[in-house]
Motif scaffolding. Structure first.
Motif, PDB file in Angstrom:
ATOM      1  N   PHE A 165       6.157  19.548   4.683  1.00 14.34           N
ATOM      2  CA  PHE A 165       7.433  19.122   4.101  1.00 14.34           C
ATOM      3  C   PHE A 165       7.671  19.653   2.687  1.00 14.34           C
ATOM      4  O   PHE A 165       8.793  19.539   2.180  1.00 14.34           O
ATOM      5  N   GLY A 166       6.667  20.213   2.022  1.00 12.01           N
ATOM      6  CA  GLY A 166       6.830  20.743   0.683  1.00 12.01           C
ATOM      7  C   GLY A 166       6.331  19.809  -0.395  1.00 12.01           C
ATOM      8  O   GLY A 166       6.262  18.587  -0.213  1.00 12.01           O
ATOM      9  N   GLY A 167       5.980  20.386  -1.541  1.00 11.39           N
ATOM     10  CA  GLY A 167       5.412  19.623  -2.638  1.00 11.39           C
ATOM     11  C   GLY A 167       6.396  18.744  -3.380  1.00 11.39           C
ATOM     12  O   GLY A 167       5.975  17.941  -4.222  1.00 11.39           O
ATOM     13  N   ASP A 168       7.692  18.888  -3.112  1.00  5.23           N
ATOM     14  CA  ASP A 168       8.703  18.021  -3.724  1.00  5.23           C
ATOM     15  C   ASP A 168       9.217  16.977  -2.748  1.00  5.23           C
ATOM     16  O   ASP A 168      10.177  16.261  -3.055  1.00  5.23           O
ATOM     17  N   SER A 169       8.605  16.864  -1.589  1.00  5.87           N
ATOM     18  CA  SER A 169       9.148  16.008  -0.527  1.00  5.87           C
ATOM     19  C   SER A 169       8.685  14.566  -0.664  1.00  5.87           C
ATOM     20  O   SER A 169       7.624  14.274  -1.232  1.00  5.87           O
ATOM     21  N   LYS A 170       9.474  13.665  -0.106  1.00  9.99           N
ATOM     22  CA  LYS A 170       9.094  12.253  -0.088  1.00  9.99           C
ATOM     23  C   LYS A 170       7.873  12.025   0.799  1.00  9.99           C
ATOM     24  O   LYS A 170       7.047  11.135   0.538  1.00  9.99           O
ATOM     25  N   GLU A 171       7.728  12.837   1.854  1.00 12.34           N
ATOM     26  CA  GLU A 171       6.584  12.688   2.753  1.00 12.34           C
ATOM     27  C   GLU A 171       5.274  13.022   2.040  1.00 12.34           C
ATOM     28  O   GLU A 171       4.271  12.308   2.187  1.00 12.34           O
ATOM     29  N   TYR A 172       5.290  14.101   1.270  1.00 10.29           N
ATOM     30  CA  TYR A 172       4.108  14.500   0.498  1.00 10.29           C
ATOM     31  C   TYR A 172       3.751  13.428  -0.528  1.00 10.29           C
ATOM     32  O   TYR A 172       2.599  12.997  -0.631  1.00 10.29           O
ATOM     33  N   ARG A 173       4.738  12.974  -1.273  1.00 13.60           N
ATOM     34  CA  ARG A 173       4.475  11.964  -2.305  1.00 13.60           C
ATOM     35  C   ARG A 173       3.988  10.660  -1.678  1.00 13.60           C
ATOM     36  O   ARG A 173       3.087  10.005  -2.208  1.00 13.60           O
ATOM     37  N   ARG A 174       4.582  10.273  -0.553  1.00 15.79           N
ATOM     38  CA  ARG A 174       4.158   9.022   0.090  1.00 15.79           C
ATOM     39  C   ARG A 174       2.712   9.109   0.568  1.00 15.79           C
ATOM     40  O   ARG A 174       1.974   8.122   0.493  1.00 15.79           O
ATOM     41  N   GLN A 175       2.303  10.281   1.032  1.00 18.77           N
ATOM     42  CA  GLN A 175       0.925  10.406   1.502  1.00 18.77           C
ATOM     43  C   GLN A 175      -0.062  10.303   0.355  1.00 18.77           C
ATOM     44  O   GLN A 175      -1.146   9.724   0.507  1.00 18.77           O
ATOM     45  N   ILE A 176       0.296  10.832  -0.809  1.00 18.63           N
ATOM     46  CA  ILE A 176      -0.577  10.670  -1.973  1.00 18.63           C
ATOM     47  C   ILE A 176      -0.684   9.189  -2.331  1.00 18.63           C
ATOM     48  O   ILE A 176      -1.769   8.697  -2.686  1.00 18.63           O
ATOM     49  N   TRP A 177       0.425   8.473  -2.201  1.00 19.95           N
ATOM     50  CA  TRP A 177       0.353   7.021  -2.411  1.00 19.95           C
ATOM     51  C   TRP A 177      -0.573   6.366  -1.387  1.00 19.95           C
ATOM     52  O   TRP A 177      -1.322   5.441  -1.723  1.00 19.95           O
ATOM     53  N   GLN A 178      -0.540   6.835  -0.135  1.00 16.09           N
ATOM     54  CA  GLN A 178      -1.426   6.262   0.883  1.00 16.09           C
ATOM     55  C   GLN A 178      -2.888   6.416   0.496  1.00 16.09           C
ATOM     56  O   GLN A 178      -3.709   5.506   0.715  1.00 16.09           O
ATOM     57  N   ILE A 179      -3.234   7.567  -0.076  1.00 23.93           N
ATOM     58  CA  ILE A 179      -4.612   7.766  -0.535  1.00 23.93           C
ATOM     59  C   ILE A 179      -4.938   6.764  -1.640  1.00 23.93           C
ATOM     60  O   ILE A 179      -5.983   6.104  -1.628  1.00 23.93           O
ATOM     61  N   ASP A 180      -4.044   6.636  -2.614  1.00 18.78           N
ATOM     62  CA  ASP A 180      -4.238   5.695  -3.717  1.00 18.78           C
ATOM     63  C   ASP A 180      -4.386   4.275  -3.193  1.00 18.78           C
ATOM     64  O   ASP A 180      -5.226   3.504  -3.677  1.00 18.78           O
ATOM     65  N   ASN A 181      -3.587   3.919  -2.190  1.00 21.43           N
ATOM     66  CA  ASN A 181      -3.635   2.582  -1.621  1.00 21.43           C
ATOM     67  C   ASN A 181      -4.992   2.298  -0.983  1.00 21.43           C
ATOM     68  O   ASN A 181      -5.554   1.205  -1.139  1.00 21.43           O
ATOM     69  N   ALA A 182      -5.539   3.289  -0.272  1.00 20.26           N
ATOM     70  CA  ALA A 182      -6.865   3.108   0.318  1.00 20.26           C
ATOM     71  C   ALA A 182      -7.946   3.039  -0.764  1.00 20.26           C
ATOM     72  O   ALA A 182      -8.873   2.230  -0.683  1.00 20.26           O
ATOM     73  N   LEU A 183      -7.827   3.882  -1.780  1.00 18.45           N
ATOM     74  CA  LEU A 183      -8.817   3.868  -2.863  1.00 18.45           C
ATOM     75  C   LEU A 183      -8.802   2.548  -3.624  1.00 18.45           C
ATOM     76  O   LEU A 183      -9.839   2.101  -4.128  1.00 18.45           O
ATOM     77  N   SER A 184      -7.637   1.920  -3.709  1.00 18.64           N
ATOM     78  CA  SER A 184      -7.538   0.645  -4.435  1.00 18.64           C
ATOM     79  C   SER A 184      -8.423  -0.422  -3.805  1.00 18.64           C
ATOM     80  O   SER A 184      -8.917  -1.322  -4.496  1.00 18.64           O
ATOM     81  N   ARG A 185      -8.624  -0.347  -2.495  1.00 14.02           N
ATOM     82  CA  ARG A 185      -9.462  -1.317  -1.790  1.00 14.02           C
ATOM     83  C   ARG A 185     -10.909  -0.862  -1.675  1.00 14.02           C
ATOM     84  O   ARG A 185     -11.778  -1.673  -1.329  1.00 14.02           O
ATOM     85  N   SER A 186     -11.173   0.392  -1.981  1.00 13.00           N
ATOM     86  CA  SER A 186     -12.496   0.956  -1.735  1.00 13.00           C
ATOM     87  C   SER A 186     -13.315   1.189  -2.999  1.00 13.00           C
ATOM     88  O   SER A 186     -14.527   0.927  -3.011  1.00 13.00           O
ATOM     89  N   ILE A 187     -12.684   1.682  -4.064  1.00 10.65           N
ATOM     90  CA  ILE A 187     -13.451   2.015  -5.262  1.00 10.65           C
ATOM     91  C   ILE A 187     -14.191   0.806  -5.834  1.00 10.65           C
ATOM     92  O   ILE A 187     -15.366   0.938  -6.232  1.00 10.65           O
ATOM     93  N   PRO A 188     -13.605  -0.401  -5.885  1.00  6.90           N
ATOM     94  CA  PRO A 188     -14.408  -1.532  -6.373  1.00  6.90           C
ATOM     95  C   PRO A 188     -15.660  -1.777  -5.531  1.00  6.90           C
ATOM     96  O   PRO A 188     -16.717  -2.121  -6.073  1.00  6.90           O
ATOM     97  N   VAL A 189     -15.570  -1.576  -4.219  1.00  2.00           N
ATOM     98  CA  VAL A 189     -16.734  -1.731  -3.347  1.00  2.00           C
ATOM     99  C   VAL A 189     -17.761  -0.658  -3.659  1.00  2.00           C
ATOM    100  O   VAL A 189     -18.971  -0.935  -3.757  1.00  2.00           O
ATOM    101  N   TRP A 190     -17.315   0.579  -3.821  1.00  2.00           N
ATOM    102  CA  TRP A 190     -18.236   1.685  -4.113  1.00  2.00           C
ATOM    103  C   TRP A 190     -18.922   1.509  -5.463  1.00  2.00           C
ATOM    104  O   TRP A 190     -20.098   1.830  -5.619  1.00  2.00           O
ATOM    105  N   ARG A 191     -18.176   0.998  -6.430  1.00  2.00           N
ATOM    106  CA  ARG A 191     -18.793   0.747  -7.742  1.00  2.00           C
ATOM    107  C   ARG A 191     -19.867  -0.335  -7.613  1.00  2.00           C
ATOM    108  O   ARG A 191     -20.931  -0.241  -8.225  1.00  2.00           O
ATOM    109  N   ASP A 192     -19.606  -1.363  -6.788  1.00  2.00           N
ATOM    110  CA  ASP A 192     -20.602  -2.407  -6.574  1.00  2.00           C
ATOM    111  C   ASP A 192     -21.838  -1.867  -5.860  1.00  2.00           C
ATOM    112  O   ASP A 192     -22.931  -2.428  -6.004  1.00  2.00           O
TER     113      ASP A 192
END
Length: 281
Positions: A175-202
């Protein structure tokens, strides 16, 4: 010594990460993490950058100069040096990493699950992304990748662990680097990391989150455009690092990871920009 988890958000450019990674940016704002802008090597293509990240060498030096004709790494790298030091390695990653660091032919029916103490990547779960493209923009769910990495760390306790997500790259090419689909997928990664990084740090891991390259508005990367060559570098660690605002070089990732683990970098690797605090050496 420190255990390190490196997360590669494939194709996630610097501006897109700052715009969409609300949890990561919140951690920076609260002082729980640090973030720098990083400049990639060239050409800004996935295979060459995977090897640059792990060897500290330019593609012109390590010889992986294109995604075409991927082969086994012939340079000292984070995986090989960690294994040689008697420590453990692990990965949840796309099949290119199997080609680079496992040293065995890729079997689409058997290589997904990997456990071999004699390979540079000793324990791994790989995915192929076979046939992906505009008609099949599929990718593993981000939380599923994070779950696999969590189990890998709990079961095998690798001293160096890689987690590689290719979804932002897939959506950027589609969809391109300026697309809503691209940006939303980066948010999806951030959303998963938000639940995972505290566990990994522990679990006792220093966590690095970066990208191999970014994505231009014409659905591509590989050249010198800032959209392709500027990527984020987030650090969850007490390690000594550069001054805030300093632009980092991707060539320093390998030596920095090895320094944190307590391993001497390979000859010719870029200079480490992270060092463990004196009391952790």
């Amino acid at each position: 010594m420190t255990r390190v988890l490196l997360v590669i958000m494939d194709g996630a450019g610097y501006d897109a990460a700052l715009s969409e990674c609300g949890w990561l940016e919140g951690a920076v704002a609260l002082g729980q993490a640090r973030r720098w802008k990083m400049r990639t090597a060239l050409p800004s293509l996935s295979g060459p950058m995977y090897e640059t990240i792990h060897t500290g060498l330019w593609p012109h030096q390590h010889g992986i100069v294109s995604n075409d004709g991927m082969r086994a790494s012939s340079s000292p790298n984070v995986f090989s040096l960690t294994r040689a030091a008697g420590k453990r390695t692990g990965a949840v990653a796309q099949a290119y990493f199997h080609h680079l660091y496992v040293g065995q032919p890729w079997d689409p029916l058997r290589s997904i699950e990997h456990l071999d103490k004699n390979a540079d990547i000793q324990a791994a779960r790989f995915y192929s992304m076979e046939g992906y493209g505009p008609m099949n923009a599929c990718a593993p769910a981000e939380i599923d990748l994070c779950a696999q990495a969590t189990l890998m760390m709990e079961w095998h306790a690798p001293d160096y662990m890689l987690l590689h997500s290719c979804s932002a790259d897939t959506l950027g090419h589609t969809f391109g680097g300026d697309s809503k689909e691209y940006r939303r997928q980066i948010w999806q990664i951030d959303n998963a990391l938000s639940r995972s990084i505290p566990v990994w740090r522990d679990l006792g891991y220093d966590v690095i989150v970066t990208a191999d390259h970014g994505m231009t508005s014409d659905h591509w990367h590989g050249g010198t455009a800032l959209a392709a060559t500027e990527v984020p570098f987030y650090l969850f660690s007490d390690a000594e690092g550069p001054e805030q605002g300093e632009e980092l070089s991707q060539l320093g990732i390998a030596a920095s990871v090895l320094a944190l683990i307590g391993i001497t970098p390979g000859e010719g690797m870029g200079n480490a920009f992270l060092m463990p605090l004196p009391h952790t050496k």
